[in-house]
Scaffold this motif. Sequence first.
Motif, PDB file in Angstrom:
ATOM      1  N   ILE A 168       9.148  12.395   7.572  1.00  0.00           N
ATOM      2  CA  ILE A 168       8.882  11.831   6.444  1.00  0.00           C
ATOM      3  C   ILE A 168       7.557  11.113   6.433  1.00  0.00           C
ATOM      4  CG2 ILE A 168       9.330  10.558   4.168  1.00  0.00           C
ATOM      5  CD1 ILE A 168      11.088  12.862   4.626  1.00  0.00           C
ATOM      6  N   ASP A 169       6.278  11.425   5.956  1.00  0.00           N
ATOM      7  CA  ASP A 169       5.031  10.995   6.171  1.00  0.00           C
ATOM      8  C   ASP A 169       4.866   9.993   5.122  1.00  0.00           C
ATOM      9  OD1 ASP A 169       2.638  10.452   7.295  1.00  0.00           O
ATOM     10  OD2 ASP A 169       1.753  12.498   6.715  1.00  0.00           O
ATOM     11  N   ASP A 170       3.918   9.010   5.260  1.00  0.00           N
ATOM     12  CA  ASP A 170       3.741   7.778   4.415  1.00  0.00           C
ATOM     13  C   ASP A 170       4.944   7.020   4.013  1.00  0.00           C
ATOM     14  OD1 ASP A 170       0.863   8.854   4.775  1.00  0.00           O
ATOM     15  OD2 ASP A 170       1.128   9.895   2.904  1.00  0.00           O
ATOM     16  N   ALA A 196       5.125   3.878  13.508  1.00  0.00           N
ATOM     17  CA  ALA A 196       4.075   3.018  12.638  1.00  0.00           C
ATOM     18  C   ALA A 196       2.750   3.910  12.837  1.00  0.00           C
ATOM     19  CB  ALA A 196       3.942   1.758  13.006  1.00  0.00           C
ATOM     20  N   GLU A 197       2.116   4.102  11.617  1.00  0.00           N
ATOM     21  CA  GLU A 197       0.663   4.860  11.599  1.00  0.00           C
ATOM     22  C   GLU A 197      -0.160   3.949  11.089  1.00  0.00           C
ATOM     23  OE1 GLU A 197       1.089   8.185   9.133  1.00  0.00           O
ATOM     24  OE2 GLU A 197       1.779   7.195   7.337  1.00  0.00           O
ATOM     25  N   GLY A 198      -1.440   4.429  11.429  1.00  0.00           N
ATOM     26  CA  GLY A 198      -2.556   3.384  10.888  1.00  0.00           C
ATOM     27  C   GLY A 198      -2.593   1.989  11.591  1.00  0.00           C
ATOM     28  N   VAL A 199      -2.299   2.052  12.815  1.00  0.00           N
ATOM     29  CA  VAL A 199      -2.185   0.636  13.459  1.00  0.00           C
ATOM     30  C   VAL A 199      -3.709   0.417  13.846  1.00  0.00           C
ATOM     31  CG1 VAL A 199      -1.306  -0.793  15.453  1.00  0.00           C
ATOM     32  CG2 VAL A 199       0.305   0.748  14.368  1.00  0.00           C
ATOM     33  N   GLU A 200      -4.191  -0.687  13.385  1.00  0.00           N
ATOM     34  CA  GLU A 200      -5.612  -0.708  13.916  1.00  0.00           C
ATOM     35  C   GLU A 200      -6.138  -1.946  14.571  1.00  0.00           C
ATOM     36  OE1 GLU A 200      -7.526  -0.717   9.918  1.00  0.00           O
ATOM     37  OE2 GLU A 200      -7.469   1.477   9.683  1.00  0.00           O
ATOM     38  N   THR A 201      -5.027  -3.170  14.534  1.00  0.00           N
ATOM     39  CA  THR A 201      -5.417  -4.312  15.287  1.00  0.00           C
ATOM     40  C   THR A 201      -4.156  -4.530  16.292  1.00  0.00           C
ATOM     41  OG1 THR A 201      -4.281  -5.720  13.931  1.00  0.00           O
ATOM     42  CG2 THR A 201      -6.564  -5.191  13.206  1.00  0.00           C
ATOM     43  N   PHE A 244      -6.976  15.788  16.865  1.00  0.00           N
ATOM     44  CA  PHE A 244      -5.569  15.665  17.148  1.00  0.00           C
ATOM     45  C   PHE A 244      -5.918  14.125  17.293  1.00  0.00           C
ATOM     46  CE2 PHE A 244      -5.860  19.907  18.128  1.00  0.00           C
ATOM     47  CZ  PHE A 244      -4.856  20.541  17.950  1.00  0.00           C
ATOM     48  N   GLN A 245      -4.656  13.387  16.835  1.00  0.00           N
ATOM     49  CA  GLN A 245      -4.756  11.866  17.175  1.00  0.00           C
ATOM     50  C   GLN A 245      -3.234  11.725  17.967  1.00  0.00           C
ATOM     51  OE1 GLN A 245      -4.052   9.429  13.731  1.00  0.00           O
ATOM     52  NE2 GLN A 245      -5.398   7.851  14.681  1.00  0.00           N
ATOM     53  N   PRO A 246      -3.314  11.064  18.940  1.00  0.00           N
ATOM     54  CA  PRO A 246      -2.069  10.996  19.769  1.00  0.00           C
ATOM     55  C   PRO A 246      -1.071   9.809  19.325  1.00  0.00           C
ATOM     56  CG  PRO A 246      -4.110  10.091  20.963  1.00  0.00           C
ATOM     57  CD  PRO A 246      -4.737  10.624  19.602  1.00  0.00           C
ATOM     58  N   GLY A 305      -2.817   4.998  15.474  1.00  0.00           N
ATOM     59  CA  GLY A 305      -3.821   4.475  14.846  1.00  0.00           C
ATOM     60  C   GLY A 305      -4.921   4.043  15.567  1.00  0.00           C
ATOM     61  N   TYR A 306      -5.984   3.913  15.080  1.00  0.00           N
ATOM     62  CA  TYR A 306      -7.045   3.746  15.469  1.00  0.00           C
ATOM     63  C   TYR A 306      -7.302   2.783  16.674  1.00  0.00           C
ATOM     64  CZ  TYR A 306      -9.109   5.857  11.366  1.00  0.00           C
ATOM     65  OH  TYR A 306      -9.638   6.680  10.278  1.00  0.00           O
ATOM     66  N   LEU A 307      -6.323   1.765  16.664  1.00  0.00           N
ATOM     67  CA  LEU A 307      -6.343   0.597  17.878  1.00  0.00           C
ATOM     68  C   LEU A 307      -6.042   1.641  19.004  1.00  0.00           C
ATOM     69  CD1 LEU A 307      -6.090  -2.251  18.992  1.00  0.00           C
ATOM     70  CD2 LEU A 307      -3.624  -1.969  18.807  1.00  0.00           C
TER      71      LEU A 307
HETATM   72  O1    G Z   1      -1.356  11.063   5.340  1.00  0.00           O
HETATM   73  P1    G Z   1      -1.414  11.191   6.691  1.00  0.00           P
HETATM   74  O2    G Z   1      -0.678  10.142   7.645  1.00  0.00           O
HETATM   75  O3    G Z   1      -1.225  12.420   7.355  1.00  0.00           O
HETATM   76  O4    G Z   1      -2.835  10.728   7.010  1.00  0.00           O
HETATM   77  C1    G Z   1      -3.569  10.893   8.401  1.00  0.00           C
HETATM   78  C2    G Z   1      -4.757  10.507   8.129  1.00  0.00           C
HETATM   79  O5    G Z   1      -4.977   8.814   8.326  1.00  0.00           O
HETATM   80  C3    G Z   1      -5.857  11.149   8.721  1.00  0.00           C
HETATM   81  O6    G Z   1      -6.952  11.407   7.944  1.00  0.00           O
HETATM   82  C4    G Z   1      -6.322  10.005   9.715  1.00  0.00           C
HETATM   83  O7    G Z   1      -7.661  10.240  10.274  1.00  0.00           O
HETATM   84  C5    G Z   1      -6.097   8.887   9.241  1.00  0.00           C
HETATM   85  N1    G Z   1      -5.829   7.675  10.026  1.00  0.00           N
HETATM   86  C6    G Z   1      -5.307   7.772  11.249  1.00  0.00           C
HETATM   87  N2    G Z   1      -5.199   6.654  11.905  1.00  0.00           N
HETATM   88  C7    G Z   1      -5.505   5.666  11.273  1.00  0.00           C
HETATM   89  C8    G Z   1      -5.855   4.358  11.147  1.00  0.00           C
HETATM   90  O8    G Z   1      -5.648   3.532  12.122  1.00  0.00           O
HETATM   91  N3    G Z   1      -6.292   3.483  10.107  1.00  0.00           N
HETATM   92  C9    G Z   1      -6.610   4.349   8.916  1.00  0.00           C
HETATM   93  N4    G Z   1      -7.196   3.794   7.998  1.00  0.00           N
HETATM   94  N5    G Z   1      -6.534   5.706   8.920  1.00  0.00           N
HETATM   95  C10   G Z   1      -6.059   6.344   9.841  1.00  0.00           C
END
Ligand code: G
Length: 360
Positions: free
Chosen positions: A241-243, A298-303, A107-109, A320-322
């Motif tokens: 809606i993802d992505d 916002a997803e994928g926030v790393e910095t 799970f990702q919070p 996101g990973y941050l």
């Molecule tokens: O398509 P969807 O948004 O559901 O993708 C989730 C994927 O994104 C998961 O595999 C997850 O591990 C990955 N993910 C989550 N957070 C981050 C992030 O900060 N950076 C990147 N590059 N991938 C991430």
Amino acid sequence: MDEHVEFVLEKGAPGMVMPPRRKCRAPFDPDEHHAVAPSAPAAVKAARSAAAADPGRARAAARESKAKHPGALRFHSGNVTVLAKRRLLLETDLRRAIENNELTLFFQPQFDIADGHACGVEALARWFRSDGSVVEPRTFIPLAEKTHVIGALGAWVLKQACETVKVWRTQRSDPVTLCVNVSAHQINKTFAKEVERSLKGTGFPSKQLELEITESALISDAHAIIECFRHLKAMGVRIAIDDFGTGYSSLNYLSRLPVDRLKLDKSLVHNLTTQWKDVAIARAVIELGKELGIAVIAEGVETERQFQVLKDLGCLQVQGYLLARPTSQEKVRAMIERPWGGRNMRSTSKDCAPGISNAS
Ligand code: G
Ligand code: MN
């Protein structure tokens, strides 16, 4: 003609006729493929004997062809077959993995930017194989989609996620929203009923469940998906809606679909500190959400810089990973009980961003 050739043709392809069943000696599933091209009897003969000699390979090749070139007559060389064979093996393993509980949910919070309150968790499947290797969803989900395993996989994820998260509470003791990814390939006439069954079976409240569907899926079969999601919405389920921002971004479905949340795609987020155009797109999406009364995360926030730009743009939620990587249920459950998952804050009274030392 290649020596290792398989003849594959999707049933019902234009201009082709199915042979009478008794004449069709190729020993594979008649619902799935193979027919005769009357204009190419020699090719058919050669292909049939190749297929009869190695039906597993023929079936795999047919699947390959069907996925890439629906309705086409195709001949496969040995090279393609190697890939198809590998996929067939993986498919068998994946089916077994679901039955043998080799799949695990991470799970990702997700957090509210204003105060670091955890507002949701996204369930993400991981496949731990018996040989100790881990298969990432980006490998096995497309495979599951191509081979119809996606139905069983999706049902397992949903049930397992509901079962796990139903007792979780955030730091303010409110229930946490559970986000589950849904593939367009899972959606059929019975999907809404299946979701209802999972909710009832696990006792999970429908308004706490958010189903995520990608923008590109909506383009491929918008009508069926919109119908299905209307049913789900009527049950109280939330829709995200993802992505968002990477597909064709036809905004038209936003007014036709009862969307609760947009997930700003990680590729846009990634470029926020370098590409002014992506900043403009992100700003537009955030504004659009506000206008339509749809939340934006916002997803994928790393910095920290990406975080700061999003905050300045008025984005209210982040993932996101941050903040946190997807992790085990025990770890994430502890995380959501504390602001920012319990990470040290570099907080001032005005600015409440996570500290850089915490990125794991
Ligand atoms: O398509 P969807 O948004 O559901 O993708 C989730 C994927 O994104 C998961 O595999 C997850 O591990 C990955 N993910 C989550 N957070 C981050 C992030 O900060 N950076 C990147 N590059 N991938 C991430
Ligand atoms: Mn997602």
